[in-house]
Design a protein around this motif. Structure first.
Motif, PDB file in Angstrom:
ATOM      1  N   MET A  16     -18.336  12.839  67.123  1.00 34.99           N
ATOM      2  CA  MET A  16     -17.026  12.188  67.055  1.00 34.99           C
ATOM      3  C   MET A  16     -16.616  11.633  68.418  1.00 34.99           C
ATOM      4  O   MET A  16     -16.079  10.535  68.520  1.00 34.99           O
ATOM      5  N   MET A  17     -16.882  12.408  69.476  1.00 37.61           N
ATOM      6  CA  MET A  17     -16.542  11.940  70.824  1.00 37.61           C
ATOM      7  C   MET A  17     -17.348  10.695  71.176  1.00 37.61           C
ATOM      8  O   MET A  17     -16.832   9.766  71.786  1.00 37.61           O
ATOM      9  N   MET A  18     -18.610  10.664  70.772  1.00 42.74           N
ATOM     10  CA  MET A  18     -19.457   9.509  71.033  1.00 42.74           C
ATOM     11  C   MET A  18     -18.955   8.289  70.262  1.00 42.74           C
ATOM     12  O   MET A  18     -18.924   7.179  70.805  1.00 42.74           O
ATOM     13  N   ALA A  19     -18.532   8.478  69.029  1.00 45.03           N
ATOM     14  CA  ALA A  19     -18.012   7.367  68.224  1.00 45.03           C
ATOM     15  C   ALA A  19     -16.735   6.800  68.850  1.00 45.03           C
ATOM     16  O   ALA A  19     -16.562   5.578  68.917  1.00 45.03           O
ATOM     17  N   VAL A  20     -15.856   7.664  69.322  1.00 44.54           N
ATOM     18  CA  VAL A  20     -14.620   7.202  69.969  1.00 44.54           C
ATOM     19  C   VAL A  20     -14.953   6.430  71.241  1.00 44.54           C
ATOM     20  O   VAL A  20     -14.359   5.387  71.525  1.00 44.54           O
ATOM     21  N   ALA A  21     -15.900   6.918  72.008  1.00 46.21           N
ATOM     22  CA  ALA A  21     -16.290   6.243  73.243  1.00 46.21           C
ATOM     23  C   ALA A  21     -16.878   4.869  72.946  1.00 46.21           C
ATOM     24  O   ALA A  21     -16.575   3.892  73.639  1.00 46.21           O
ATOM     25  N   ILE A  22     -17.708   4.761  71.922  1.00 39.94           N
ATOM     26  CA  ILE A  22     -18.318   3.473  71.568  1.00 39.94           C
ATOM     27  C   ILE A  22     -17.249   2.484  71.120  1.00 39.94           C
ATOM     28  O   ILE A  22     -17.261   1.320  71.520  1.00 39.94           O
ATOM     29  N   VAL A  23     -16.316   2.939  70.312  1.00 40.07           N
ATOM     30  CA  VAL A  23     -15.236   2.056  69.853  1.00 40.07           C
ATOM     31  C   VAL A  23     -14.390   1.606  71.031  1.00 40.07           C
ATOM     32  O   VAL A  23     -14.000   0.440  71.134  1.00 40.07           O
ATOM     33  N   ALA A  24     -14.084   2.503  71.954  1.00 37.02           N
ATOM     34  CA  ALA A  24     -13.276   2.152  73.120  1.00 37.02           C
ATOM     35  C   ALA A  24     -13.983   1.131  74.003  1.00 37.02           C
ATOM     36  O   ALA A  24     -13.347   0.244  74.566  1.00 37.02           O
ATOM     37  N   VAL A  25     -15.287   1.232  74.131  1.00 38.14           N
ATOM     38  CA  VAL A  25     -16.034   0.315  74.985  1.00 38.14           C
ATOM     39  C   VAL A  25     -16.181  -1.043  74.323  1.00 38.14           C
ATOM     40  O   VAL A  25     -16.077  -2.086  74.980  1.00 38.14           O
ATOM     41  N   THR A  26     -16.421  -1.091  73.036  1.00 40.57           N
ATOM     42  CA  THR A  26     -16.667  -2.361  72.347  1.00 40.57           C
ATOM     43  C   THR A  26     -15.385  -3.080  71.959  1.00 40.57           C
ATOM     44  O   THR A  26     -15.430  -4.262  71.643  1.00 40.57           O
TER      45      THR A  26
END
Length: 101
Positions: A16-26
């Motif tokens: 979940m943390m990785m998904a949030v980070a990816i969304v924030a970056v993209t």
């Protein structure tokens, strides 16, 4: 709790943390929306504001004030189209008229 359940929980949290980070970056950086500008109010809103100011100084019940407070509540809750306009006699004073914003 078993060791396998703990590992699965940590893996899920990390996913979940990785998904949030990816969304924030993209996600494209958009500027914050400008604050809404105060638009000049209509004449009926000016009359309503003057009536509410007058009513704030009164200590006795007044039918005009009750109508003004009701109109203010309808305007606040955006229920203008729900309440029908009340018709008064031609000889009613401004404080006895119902105000519709």
């Amino acid at each position: 709790m078993s060791r396998t359940a703990k590992i699965a929980g940590i893996a899920a949290l990390a996913g979940m943390m990785m998904a949030v980070a990816i969304v924030a970056v993209t996600r494209p950086d958009e500027p914050a929306p400008a604050p809404a500008l105060a638009l000049p109010a209509e004449e009926s809103q000016h009359r309503l504001a003057r009536e509410l100011d007058r009513c704030a100084t009164l200590t006795m019940p007044d039918s005009g004030c009750e109508a003004a407070w009701a109109a203010n509540r309808r305007r606040f809750f955006r229920q203008d189209d729900v309440a029908p306009a009340v018709e008064h006699d031609g000889g009613a004073s401004p404080s006895e008229e119902g105000f519709v914003p």
